[in-house]
Design an enzyme around this catalytic site. Structure first.
Site, PDB file in Angstrom:
ATOM      1  N   TYR A 135      44.502  41.993  23.289  1.00 41.33           N
ATOM      2  CA  TYR A 135      45.532  43.010  23.542  1.00 41.33           C
ATOM      3  C   TYR A 135      46.893  42.584  23.013  1.00 41.33           C
ATOM      4  O   TYR A 135      47.687  43.418  22.582  1.00 41.33           O
ATOM      5  CB  TYR A 135      45.658  43.272  25.048  1.00 41.33           C
ATOM      6  CG  TYR A 135      44.827  44.412  25.569  1.00 41.33           C
ATOM      7  CD1 TYR A 135      43.451  44.410  25.431  1.00 41.33           C
ATOM      8  CD2 TYR A 135      45.423  45.483  26.223  1.00 41.33           C
ATOM      9  CE1 TYR A 135      42.685  45.447  25.933  1.00 41.33           C
ATOM     10  CE2 TYR A 135      44.668  46.523  26.732  1.00 41.33           C
ATOM     11  CZ  TYR A 135      43.303  46.502  26.584  1.00 41.33           C
ATOM     12  OH  TYR A 135      42.560  47.531  27.092  1.00 41.33           O
ATOM     13  N   LYS A 190      31.972  35.723  26.611  1.00 40.89           N
ATOM     14  CA  LYS A 190      31.074  35.922  25.478  1.00 40.89           C
ATOM     15  C   LYS A 190      31.026  34.590  24.728  1.00 40.89           C
ATOM     16  O   LYS A 190      31.259  34.511  23.516  1.00 40.89           O
ATOM     17  CB  LYS A 190      31.585  37.084  24.600  1.00 40.89           C
ATOM     18  CG  LYS A 190      30.617  37.555  23.523  1.00 40.89           C
ATOM     19  CD  LYS A 190      29.391  38.289  24.053  1.00 40.89           C
ATOM     20  CE  LYS A 190      28.396  38.557  22.939  1.00 40.89           C
ATOM     21  NZ  LYS A 190      27.112  39.100  23.437  1.00 40.89           N
ATOM     22  N   ASP A 222      27.775  41.336  28.021  1.00 44.99           N
ATOM     23  CA  ASP A 222      26.765  42.397  27.849  1.00 44.99           C
ATOM     24  C   ASP A 222      25.829  42.427  29.053  1.00 44.99           C
ATOM     25  O   ASP A 222      25.505  43.483  29.592  1.00 44.99           O
ATOM     26  CB  ASP A 222      25.997  42.227  26.518  1.00 44.99           C
ATOM     27  CG  ASP A 222      25.503  40.814  26.261  1.00 44.99           C
ATOM     28  OD1 ASP A 222      25.870  39.883  27.016  1.00 44.99           O
ATOM     29  OD2 ASP A 222      24.733  40.626  25.294  1.00 44.99           O
ATOM     30  N   ASP A 246      39.040  45.476  30.978  1.00 36.62           N
ATOM     31  CA  ASP A 246      39.348  46.898  30.782  1.00 36.62           C
ATOM     32  C   ASP A 246      38.066  47.714  30.851  1.00 36.62           C
ATOM     33  O   ASP A 246      37.972  48.724  31.549  1.00 36.62           O
ATOM     34  CB  ASP A 246      40.033  47.078  29.420  1.00 36.62           C
ATOM     35  CG  ASP A 246      40.349  48.534  29.125  1.00 36.62           C
ATOM     36  OD1 ASP A 246      40.863  49.218  30.028  1.00 36.62           O
ATOM     37  OD2 ASP A 246      40.073  48.990  27.994  1.00 36.62           O
ATOM     38  N   ASP A 250      36.324  50.075  34.336  1.00 40.64           N
ATOM     39  CA  ASP A 250      35.983  51.502  34.312  1.00 40.64           C
ATOM     40  C   ASP A 250      34.527  51.701  34.732  1.00 40.64           C
ATOM     41  O   ASP A 250      34.195  52.644  35.450  1.00 40.64           O
ATOM     42  CB  ASP A 250      36.165  52.102  32.904  1.00 40.64           C
ATOM     43  CG  ASP A 250      37.556  52.689  32.693  1.00 40.64           C
ATOM     44  OD1 ASP A 250      38.508  52.198  33.340  1.00 40.64           O
ATOM     45  OD2 ASP A 250      37.699  53.628  31.880  1.00 40.64           O
TER      46      ASP A 250
HETATM   47  C1  IPM Z   1      43.985  50.405  31.771  1.00 41.61           C
HETATM   48  C2  IPM Z   1      44.238  51.316  30.598  1.00 41.61           C
HETATM   49  C3  IPM Z   1      45.232  50.628  29.665  1.00 41.61           C
HETATM   50  C4  IPM Z   1      44.568  49.362  29.156  1.00 41.61           C
HETATM   51  C5  IPM Z   1      45.755  51.497  28.506  1.00 41.61           C
HETATM   52  C6  IPM Z   1      46.377  52.784  29.001  1.00 41.61           C
HETATM   53  C7  IPM Z   1      46.735  50.749  27.657  1.00 41.61           C
HETATM   54  O1  IPM Z   1      43.050  51.636  29.973  1.00 41.61           O
HETATM   55  O2  IPM Z   1      44.941  50.083  32.495  1.00 41.61           O
HETATM   56  O3  IPM Z   1      42.834  50.020  31.965  1.00 41.61           O
HETATM   57  O4  IPM Z   1      43.824  49.394  28.177  1.00 41.61           O
HETATM   58  O5  IPM Z   1      44.821  48.318  29.750  1.00 41.61           O
HETATM   59 MG    MG Z   2      41.305  50.911  30.960  1.00 44.90          MG
END
Ligand code: IPM
Ligand code: MG
Length: 363
Positions: A135, A190, A222, A246, A250
Site C-alpha cells: 500500500y 505468503k 490462500d 484488506d 471483507d
Molecule cells: C478498507 C478500504 C480501504 C483500504 C480503501 C478505501 C483505501 O478498502 O479500509 O479496507 O484498501 O484499506
Molecule cells: Mg477494504
C-alpha cells in the site's frame, strides 16, 4: 474529550449522523467537531484531505470516520482521489494497528451466506497492519520495462516491503490482544513465495518467544481465505499485512451476515485512534436512508473503549445494539423473513431508545 467527526461521502454522512446521535445521549463530555473529507472535501476545497481536516484529526483525542469514495472520481489523478484521504490519515496519524472484529450476533446467524452452524457464536479478531506493505511501499509507478517478459513494453509496478520494527510492533499488538481473548494467534503470510512474508513470518516467530502462553500458528493467505469459509470458528486472533488484511477482513465480514455490521479501530502507538465501519461509501444506496448504521455505531463504541477509556458507555451501546436486533429490527442488508425492515434513521433511533430505556415499538 475531543472527537473529530469526518463523515465523508456516500452513505458516510447518513451513518455518521446516527453514531453521533447515539454518542450524544450518553451524557459524556464529548466535544465533536465535523470536517469534510474525501470526495466532499475535494469538491469544496480541492483536496480529499485538506490541511484543516488533517489538523483537526491530529488535535483530537479520536476520529470518527464514515466512508469515502465514489465512482465519479475514478478518473481523477490518484493524489486527488477520495481514498487518499483515509490512506493519508492512516499515514499521518501513524495508525498502524487495525482491529477488525468479526462477530456473528446470535440474532443474525441466519443472515450469513454460510450455514448457521458454521457461524453461530463466531468471534474472531483480524489485526491488519495498516501503514506498510504494498500500500505504501516505494518506488511505485509506470515506466518502460527493461526486462521481464516484454522488454520495452509499458509496465506498472508497486513495492511490497516491511521493515523489522513494523512487523515487530504489529506482532506485539496481536499477542497482547490474544492474551485478552483465547490466547491463539494465526499469522497469515505468503512465505512460500514472497521474501517480504518470509521475513514477516521469521519476525512474528521471534516475537512469539516473549509470549509463551499464547499459541502461534502460521498460515498461507490462500489457505486462510479457504479456512475462513470452511471452519471460521477455528480462528481467534488473525494478524496479517496490509493487503492480505484488506481482503480477508471483507471476507470475514460476510461471515457475520453483513459488512454493514462490522466496526473497526485503527490505532497508533498510544491508542489514539480512528474509528470507521469496515464497509465503504456505497454510492449505489447513498441518500436513500437504506444504509445500516450499526457498523458505525459499533465503531463509536470501540472509540469509547480504546481511546476514551469509557468502557461502561461502550457496553451500553453494545447492549443497545443487541436489544434492537432482538426486537427484530433490521436494515435491508440484514433483513430476513419475519423481521421488521427499517431505514438508517429508524435504526439509529432504536439504538438511542434502547440506551435511554424508552420503549421502542416495532412499527
Ligand atoms: C478498507 C478500504 C480501504 C483500504 C480503501 C478505501 C483505501 O478498502 O479500509 O479496507 O484498501 O484499506
Ligand atoms: Mg477494504
Amino acid at each position: 474529550m475531543k472527537i473529530a467527526v469526518l463523515p465523508g461521502d456516500g452513505i458516510g454522512t447518513e451513518i455518521v449522523a446516527e453514531a453521533v446521535k447515539v454518542l450524544r445521549v450518553l451524557d459524556l463530555k464529548l466535544e465533536m467537531e465535523t470536517a469534510l473529507v474525501g470526495g466532499a472535501a475535494y469538491e469544496a476545497q480541492g483536496h480529499p484531505l485538506p490541511e484543516s481536516t488533517l489538523a483537526l484529526a491530529q488535535a483530537a483525542d479520536a476520529v470518527l470516520f464514515g466512508a469515502v469514495g465514489d465512482w465519479k472520481y475514478d478518473k481523477l489523478e490518484r493524489a486527488l482521489r477520495p481514498e487518499q484521504a483515509i490512506l493519508g490519515l492512516r499515514k499521518h496519524l501513524g495508525l498502524f494497528a487495525n482491529f477488525r472484529p468479526a462477530l456473528c450476533y446470535e440474532q443474525l446467524t441466519h443472515a450469513s451466506s454460510l450455514k448457521p452452524e458454521l457461524v453461530a457464536g463466531l468471534d474472531i479478531l483480524i489485526i491488519r497492519e495498516l501503514t506498510g506493505d504494498i500500500y505504501f511501499g516505494l518506488p511505485r509507478g509506470r515506466r518502460k520495462a527493461v526486462d521481464g517478459h516484454f522488454p520495452g513494453a509499458d509496465e506498472a509496478f508497486d513495492t511490497m516491503r516491511y521493515s523489522r520494527p513494523e512487523v515487530e510492533r504489529i506482532a506485539h499488538v496481536a499477542f497482547q490482544a490474544a492474551r485478552q481473548r483465547s490466547k491463539k494467534v494465526t499469522s497469515v503470510d505468503k512465505a512460500n513465495v514472497l521474501e517480504t512474508f518470509q521475513f514477516w513470518k521469521d519476525i512474528v516467530t521471534e516475537v512469539h518467544a516473549q509470549y509463551p502462553d499464547v499459541e502461534l500458528e502460521h498460515m498461507y493467505v490462500d489457505n486462510a481465505a479457504m479456512q475462513l469459509v470452511r471452519a471460521p470458528k477455528k480462528f481467534d486472533v488473525v494478524v496479517t499485512g496490509n493487503m492480505f488484511g484488506d481482503i480477508l477482513s471483507d471476507e470475514a465480514a460476510m461471515l457475520t451476515g453483513s459488512i454493514g455490521m462490522l466496526p473497526s479501530a485503527s490505532l497508533d502507538a498510544n491508542n489514539k485512534g480512528l474509528y470507521e465501519p469496515s464497509h465503504g461509501s456505497a454510492p449505489d444506496i447513498a441518500g436513500q436512508g437504506l444504509a445500516n448504521p450499526l457498523a458505525t455505531i459499533l465503531s463509536a463504541s470501540m472509540m469509547l473503549r480504546f481511546s476514551l477509556q469509557q468502557p461502561a458507555a461502550a457496553d451500553r451501546i453494545e447492549s443497545a445494539v443487541k436489544a434492537v436486533l432482538s426486537l427484530g429490527l433490521r436494515t435491508a442488508d440484514i433483513w430476513s423473513e419475519g423481521t421488521t425492515k427499517v431505514g438508517t434513521r429508524a435504526m439509529g433511533d432504536a439504538v438511542v431508545a434502547a440506551i435511554t430505556g424508552k420503549t421502542i415499538t416495532k412499527s
